[in-house]
Design an enzyme around this catalytic site. Structure first.
Site, PDB file in Angstrom:
ATOM      1  N   GLY A  68      60.465  24.112  90.579  1.00 33.61           N
ATOM      2  CA  GLY A  68      59.930  23.193  91.556  1.00 33.61           C
ATOM      3  C   GLY A  68      59.952  21.911  90.638  1.00 33.61           C
ATOM      4  CB  ALA A  69      61.440  20.667  87.801  1.00 31.47           C
ATOM      5  CB  SER A  70      63.158  18.179  92.702  1.00 27.27           C
ATOM      6  OG  SER A  70      62.314  18.550  93.799  1.00 27.27           O
ATOM      7  N   GLY A  73      67.688  14.256  78.735  1.00 34.29           N
ATOM      8  CA  GLY A  73      68.838  14.440  77.753  1.00 34.29           C
ATOM      9  C   GLY A  73      69.644  15.650  77.459  1.00 34.29           C
ATOM     10  N   GLY A  80      68.449  18.493  75.520  1.00 36.64           N
ATOM     11  CA  GLY A  80      67.145  18.965  75.671  1.00 36.64           C
ATOM     12  C   GLY A  80      66.924  19.576  77.131  1.00 36.64           C
ATOM     13  CG  ASN A 127      55.341  22.775  90.290  1.00 29.93           C
ATOM     14  OD1 ASN A 127      54.097  22.330  90.495  1.00 29.93           O
ATOM     15  ND2 ASN A 127      56.278  22.151  90.933  1.00 29.93           N
ATOM     16  CE1 TYR A 134      50.343  25.340  98.756  1.00 25.98           C
ATOM     17  CE2 TYR A 134      47.813  24.833  98.814  1.00 25.98           C
ATOM     18  CZ  TYR A 134      49.018  24.705  98.310  1.00 25.98           C
ATOM     19  OH  TYR A 134      49.189  24.084  97.284  1.00 25.98           O
ATOM     20  CB  ALA A 157      46.366  33.628 102.174  1.00 24.29           C
ATOM     21  CE  LYS A 166      50.324  27.292  95.718  1.00 19.81           C
ATOM     22  NZ  LYS A 166      51.272  27.219  94.642  1.00 19.81           N
TER      23      LYS A 166
END
Length: 246
Positions: free
Chosen positions: A12-14, A50, A53, A87, A153, A155, A157
């Site tokens: 979920g890195a966008s 990069g 990386g 994430n 949500y 529940a 988490k």
């Protein structure tokens, strides 16, 4: 808090917390596998970090094959997996009676099952290395009811918090630490859509008097992913400006 020579996966890195986390881990020296449902945004993020990386991988985290691909990509490209940040998540707001069952299932599939799939994918490599850190991004909603969070949500988490503790105990003999961070209200694309009245209402319930920044949650995640937290495992760390003090 450095991660030089280490390899991290961030789901979920966008955007938001996930994006800031990927950038923060990279600045700390990690090579990063960045994931999102769509490829375009994480390709842009990987380019920003990069070519040496970062690697971008896309797919629905609900599919266990996507987590397997993330783990295999890390091993093929960099030869190891040191850190996993779970994430990827979603929220569909509704009350209990007007919530579609499909919405409940989708939120559970993404937030809970997606986290499990990713953990299961990386754990064999971590066990073999007798080292690893998993950080699950949970929520203050896991610990206290909030009218702005759908029942699915909160529940989901809360279940992530239990999974965190269970894995921490199960994996401790292998040198693997598992923790969660529970953010409160944070400035994101979603909160940018709030009207002034609602924003003021939310901030009035935060003892620090403001919303958090995604970069502050990323710093908390880096702490849990680094040797600075070497004696911390099984914790669900609040990062919420004091909105829930337990």
């Amino acid at each position: 808090m450095t991660l030089g020579g280490q390899v991290a996966i961030v789901t979920g890195a966008s955007r938001g917390i996930g994006r800031e986390t990927a950038l923060r881990l990279a600045r700390a020296g990690a090579q990063v596998i960045v994931h999102a449902t769509g490829l375009e945004r994480v390709e842009s993020l990987a380019a920003e970090i990069g070519a040496d990386g970062a690697v971008a991988v896309a797919g629905d985290i609900v599919d266990p094959g996507v987590s397997a691909l993330l783990a295999q990509t890390a091993l093929d490209r960099f030869g190891r997996i040191d850190v996993l940040v779970n994430n990827a998540g979603m929220n569909l707001r509704s009350g209990t009676l007007d919530m579609a069952l499909e919405d409940w299932q989708r939120v559970m599939n993404v937030n809970l099952n997606g986290t499990l799939h990713a953990c299961r994918a990386v754990l064999p490599a971590m066990i073999a290395a007798r080292s690893g850190r998993i950080v699950n991004v949970s929520s203050t909603a896991a610990k206290t009811a909030h009218r702005n969070a759908a029942p699915a949500y909160g529940a989901s988490k809360a279940a992530v918090n239990y999974l965190t503790m269970h894995l921490a105990r199960e994996m401790a003999p292998h040198g693997i630490r598992v923790n969660a961070v529970c953010p409160g209200p944070v400035e994101t694309d979603m909160t940018a859509e709030w009207d002034d009245g609602y924003r003021a209402q939310v901030m009035a319930n935060v003892p620090l008097g403001r919303l958090g920044r995604a970069s502050e949650i990323a710093d908390t995640i880096l702490f849990l992913a680094s040797d600075a937290s070497g004696f911390v495992t099984g914790e669900t760390l609040n990062a919420n400006g004091g909105t829930f003090m337990a």
